[in-house]
Design an enzyme around this catalytic site. Sequence first.
Site, mmCIF file in Angstrom:
data_model
loop_
_atom_site.group_PDB
_atom_site.id
_atom_site.type_symbol
_atom_site.label_atom_id
_atom_site.label_comp_id
_atom_site.label_asym_id
_atom_site.label_seq_id
_atom_site.Cartn_x
_atom_site.Cartn_y
_atom_site.Cartn_z
ATOM 1 N N CYS A 124 0.836 -1.212 0.000
ATOM 2 C CA CYS A 124 0.000 0.000 0.000
ATOM 3 C C CYS A 124 0.863 1.252 0.000
ATOM 4 O O CYS A 124 0.595 2.209 -0.737
ATOM 5 C CB CYS A 124 -0.924 -0.015 1.209
ATOM 6 S SG CYS A 124 -0.096 -0.434 2.754
ATOM 7 N N HIS B 273 -2.068 5.606 6.355
ATOM 8 C CA HIS B 273 -0.660 6.002 6.451
ATOM 9 C C HIS B 273 -0.569 7.468 5.997
ATOM 10 O O HIS B 273 -1.469 7.968 5.302
ATOM 11 C CB HIS B 273 0.220 5.196 5.500
ATOM 12 C CG HIS B 273 0.216 3.720 5.725
ATOM 13 N ND1 HIS B 273 0.636 3.126 6.886
ATOM 14 C CD2 HIS B 273 -0.125 2.699 4.889
ATOM 15 C CE1 HIS B 273 0.556 1.801 6.767
ATOM 16 N NE2 HIS B 273 0.087 1.521 5.566
HETATM 17 P P1 NAD Z 1 -5.658 -10.438 6.506
HETATM 18 O O1 NAD Z 1 -5.071 -11.109 7.669
HETATM 19 O O2 NAD Z 1 -6.685 -9.380 6.697
HETATM 20 O O3 NAD Z 1 -6.305 -11.535 5.544
HETATM 21 C C1 NAD Z 1 -5.628 -12.686 5.193
HETATM 22 C C2 NAD Z 1 -6.629 -13.768 4.886
HETATM 23 O O4 NAD Z 1 -5.934 -14.943 4.496
HETATM 24 C C3 NAD Z 1 -7.507 -14.140 6.059
HETATM 25 O O5 NAD Z 1 -8.838 -14.201 5.600
HETATM 26 C C4 NAD Z 1 -7.038 -15.512 6.485
HETATM 27 O O6 NAD Z 1 -8.121 -16.298 6.925
HETATM 28 C C5 NAD Z 1 -6.487 -16.055 5.190
HETATM 29 N N1 NAD Z 1 -5.431 -17.049 5.382
HETATM 30 C C6 NAD Z 1 -4.579 -17.177 6.401
HETATM 31 N N2 NAD Z 1 -3.754 -18.216 6.198
HETATM 32 C C7 NAD Z 1 -4.112 -18.771 5.040
HETATM 33 C C8 NAD Z 1 -3.670 -19.881 4.302
HETATM 34 N N3 NAD Z 1 -2.647 -20.636 4.716
HETATM 35 N N4 NAD Z 1 -4.298 -20.177 3.140
HETATM 36 C C9 NAD Z 1 -5.342 -19.419 2.704
HETATM 37 N N5 NAD Z 1 -5.790 -18.335 3.361
HETATM 38 C C10 NAD Z 1 -5.179 -18.018 4.520
HETATM 39 O O7 NAD Z 1 -4.425 -9.900 5.644
HETATM 40 P P2 NAD Z 1 -4.405 -8.670 4.653
HETATM 41 O O8 NAD Z 1 -4.216 -7.429 5.443
HETATM 42 O O9 NAD Z 1 -5.533 -8.754 3.695
HETATM 43 O O10 NAD Z 1 -3.025 -8.915 3.906
HETATM 44 C C11 NAD Z 1 -2.914 -9.807 2.810
HETATM 45 C C12 NAD Z 1 -1.710 -9.410 1.996
HETATM 46 O O11 NAD Z 1 -1.903 -8.080 1.510
HETATM 47 C C13 NAD Z 1 -0.386 -9.384 2.769
HETATM 48 O O12 NAD Z 1 0.655 -9.706 1.878
HETATM 49 C C14 NAD Z 1 -0.269 -7.930 3.177
HETATM 50 O O13 NAD Z 1 1.039 -7.536 3.432
HETATM 51 C C15 NAD Z 1 -0.819 -7.257 1.930
HETATM 52 N N6 NAD Z 1 -1.329 -5.908 2.140
HETATM 53 C C16 NAD Z 1 -2.045 -5.589 3.257
HETATM 54 C C17 NAD Z 1 -2.491 -4.299 3.424
HETATM 55 C C18 NAD Z 1 -3.250 -3.876 4.648
HETATM 56 O O14 NAD Z 1 -3.180 -2.751 5.036
HETATM 57 N N7 NAD Z 1 -4.004 -4.733 5.284
HETATM 58 C C19 NAD Z 1 -2.243 -3.336 2.453
HETATM 59 C C20 NAD Z 1 -1.571 -3.712 1.284
HETATM 60 C C21 NAD Z 1 -1.095 -5.007 1.153
#
Ligand code: NAD
Length: 337
Positions: A140, A220
């Site tokens: 992000c 952020h």
């Molecule tokens: P999150 O924890 O909100 O969601 C992750 C999801 O994946 C959950 O629904 C969980 O149940 C599922 N999960 C967990 N282990 C798993 C597995 N082994 N197999 C399948 N599903 C599984 O995470 P998020 O914030 O959505 O982040 C996801 C990605 O996006 C990460 O790489 C993060 O760095 C990136 N990201 C996050 C943000 C943010 O601010 N949240 C912003 C940009 C990028």
Amino acid sequence: MVKVAINGYGTIGKRVADAVALQDDMEVIGVSKTRPNYESKMAVQKGYNLYVGIPEREKSFAEAGIEISGTVDDMIEEADVVVDCTPGNIGPENLKKYQKAGVKAIYQGGEKHTLTGLSFNSFGNYADSLGKDCTRVVSCNTTGLTRSLKPIEDFVGIKKIRAVMVRRGGDPYQVNKGPINAVVPNPPTVPSHHGPDLATVMYGANIVTVALLVPTTLMHQHNLMVELRDDVSVDDIIDVWEKRSRILLLNAKDGLGSTAEFMEYAKELGRSRNDLFEIPIWKESINVVDGELFYMQAVHQESDVVPENIDAIRALLELEENNEKSIAKTNKAMGIL
Ligand code: NAD
């Protein structure tokens, strides 16, 4: 219609699923969850086919009365492309599954660039992902930096970028994250990883970043100092940004002087989940002093990468050769300004 599977229906995954569902050239064939929680229930209520992310937990979904369509492996088999939105560092294990099934994959910024050897931003390097097997949408923060810096690089050229990144402590739902009452240099070393990450989509960027965590969950905030190759005026810079989509020039004097007010603005736009896909830049903050551009911007971490994921699908599947065409199509479908 390209068949898209979302592996990991969390903060990013559920937003990407809804954005895919809005497009006319792709469809959501399934989403995966590891736990039978409210998000699993709501995914099914929304009409998404739900697959169990950890096959051994199939029984717990049945016990919770949640209808599933199979395991994550079944979902992968059916897809043309998987958008992997699982938490960072699960990617390497999943990549083996995608490769075995011969399915394309898009990763998120929590995974390392080395996993795919290719990172993606719609404005930065769309063409490099055309037809590739996998790519990684940068974080992000990096997406926010690229959005505002790439048009300036294209317009006047950039010698050097310095950025101070004020990062939210956690997402709004994350009760276990912090800090609650501190400012934490994070990482405490200089530079932070954000600078090198920018260079994976804006090649050759000369950037050093420092980052701090603060007790807020909303957005952020970035403070930029950019040495330009030529002297240009503030009006020139404003003109460049006004012509770009996914950037908003907003005025503090209009009651938009903080990240909290930006989030209120997103609510007023009627956005689902209060999402602000665009990067807001405080117009008053823009200044050029001795050939150096200064500005302040904010990043809605939960949503700014979502349109980029849609464009990344089009690039991998070669649905659009041209980034501007994909950007325009995504913007129209999602109502992006
Ligand atoms: P999150 O924890 O909100 O969601 C992750 C999801 O994946 C959950 O629904 C969980 O149940 C599922 N999960 C967990 N282990 C798993 C597995 N082994 N197999 C399948 N599903 C599984 O995470 P998020 O914030 O959505 O982040 C996801 C990605 O996006 C990460 O790489 C993060 O760095 C990136 N990201 C996050 C943000 C943010 O601010 N949240 C912003 C940009 C990028």
